[in-house]
Design an enzyme around this catalytic site. Structure first.
Site, PDB file in Angstrom:
ATOM      1  N   HIS A  53     103.576  66.147  98.372  1.00  0.00           N
ATOM      2  CA  HIS A  53     103.528  65.272  97.268  1.00  0.00           C
ATOM      3  C   HIS A  53     104.573  63.936  97.294  1.00  0.00           C
ATOM      4  O   HIS A  53     105.316  64.036  98.315  1.00  0.00           O
ATOM      5  CB  HIS A  53     103.837  66.171  95.792  1.00  0.00           C
ATOM      6  CG  HIS A  53     105.347  66.535  95.727  1.00  0.00           C
ATOM      7  ND1 HIS A  53     105.587  67.831  96.011  1.00  0.00           N
ATOM      8  CD2 HIS A  53     106.271  65.875  95.466  1.00  0.00           C
ATOM      9  CE1 HIS A  53     106.838  68.119  95.764  1.00  0.00           C
ATOM     10  NE2 HIS A  53     107.373  66.959  95.670  1.00  0.00           N
TER      11      HIS A  53
HETATM   12  P1  TYD Z   1     106.614  72.489  93.706  1.00  0.00           P
HETATM   13  O1  TYD Z   1     106.862  71.102  93.089  1.00  0.00           O
HETATM   14  O2  TYD Z   1     105.344  73.172  93.915  1.00  0.00           O
HETATM   15  O3  TYD Z   1     107.641  72.790  94.914  1.00  0.00           O
HETATM   16  P2  TYD Z   1     107.666  72.055  96.324  1.00  0.00           P
HETATM   17  O4  TYD Z   1     109.026  71.460  96.273  1.00  0.00           O
HETATM   18  O5  TYD Z   1     107.502  72.898  97.253  1.00  0.00           O
HETATM   19  O6  TYD Z   1     106.434  71.025  96.219  1.00  0.00           O
HETATM   20  O7  TYD Z   1     107.462  73.373  92.413  1.00  0.00           O
HETATM   21  C1  TYD Z   1     107.394  74.807  92.416  1.00  0.00           C
HETATM   22  C2  TYD Z   1     107.370  75.225  90.740  1.00  0.00           C
HETATM   23  O8  TYD Z   1     108.848  75.161  90.497  1.00  0.00           O
HETATM   24  C3  TYD Z   1     106.456  74.473  90.209  1.00  0.00           C
HETATM   25  O9  TYD Z   1     106.014  75.431  89.049  1.00  0.00           O
HETATM   26  C4  TYD Z   1     107.344  73.551  89.325  1.00  0.00           C
HETATM   27  C5  TYD Z   1     108.503  74.186  89.163  1.00  0.00           C
HETATM   28  N1  TYD Z   1     109.836  73.206  89.112  1.00  0.00           N
HETATM   29  C6  TYD Z   1     110.719  73.027  88.111  1.00  0.00           C
HETATM   30  O10 TYD Z   1     110.431  73.807  87.298  1.00  0.00           O
HETATM   31  N2  TYD Z   1     111.497  72.214  88.299  1.00  0.00           N
HETATM   32  C7  TYD Z   1     111.813  71.636  89.230  1.00  0.00           C
HETATM   33  O11 TYD Z   1     112.828  70.741  89.203  1.00  0.00           O
HETATM   34  C8  TYD Z   1     111.038  71.481  90.277  1.00  0.00           C
HETATM   35  C9  TYD Z   1     111.337  70.918  91.525  1.00  0.00           C
HETATM   36  C10 TYD Z   1     109.958  72.469  90.215  1.00  0.00           C
END
Ligand code: TYD
Length: 140
Positions: A53
């Site tokens: 992303h």
């Molecule tokens: P995600 O954005 O999928 O992680 P990656 O960095 O691997 O793309 O986030 C995983 C889960 O954690 C999603 O349900 C959103 C949550 N999340 C939070 O609640 N707070 C945060 O600061 C972040 C980065 C993610």
């Protein structure tokens, strides 16, 4: 085409016979943003990629505080790759940068210092959308 510059910030490590300690503090001049959120990723199964992303506004410093994390950054014009494996080095990720953490070593921990609170509306999760936004931004 060449990808975005890889900006690695050296973090001052206080080491002695007891081990090492790195501190990042508000106002120390290291980061081009104030830290409003900290999160870390760990326990990633072998072969599992994460990220995939971009963010509209968010700035981040990413640090492999344990193990090794391979990262790809993409600014819409090209891709750059970097391996993070030093707890005293941080990767600066600017806004409008697509990121993929393509490989985590077993036991790796990826710490992220972020400029904004969590905001789902700041995410661009579709690569084609990201390419469209970056093309519009560059006036192409
Ligand atoms: P995600 O954005 O999928 O992680 P990656 O960095 O691997 O793309 O986030 C995983 C889960 O954690 C999603 O349900 C959103 C949550 N999340 C939070 O609640 N707070 C945060 O600061 C972040 C980065 C993610």
């Amino acid at each position: 085409m060449s990808g975005p510059p890889i900006v690695l910030l050296p973090l001052a490590s206080h080491g002695d016979g007891r081990g090492n300690l790195v501190a990042v503090e508000a106002g120390d001049g290291l980061l081009p943003f104030e830290i409003r959120r900290v999160y870390y990723i760990y326990g990633v199964p072998e072969g599992q990629a994460r990220g995939m992303h971009a963010h509209r506004r968010l700035r981040q410093l990413m640090i492999a505080v344990a193990g090794r994390v391979d990262v790809v950054l993409d600014d819409g014009c090209g891709r750059s790759e970097v391996t993070l494996d030093d707890p005293a080095v941080g990767l600066l990720i600017p806004p409008m940068t697509w990121r993929e953490m393509t490989w985590f070593s077993p036991g790796a921990v990826c710490l992220v210092l972020a400029s904004e609170l969590y905001d789902e509306s700041d995410y661009i999760r579709d690569y084609d959308d990201f390419r469209r936004f970056t093309k519009n931004d560059s006036g192409a």
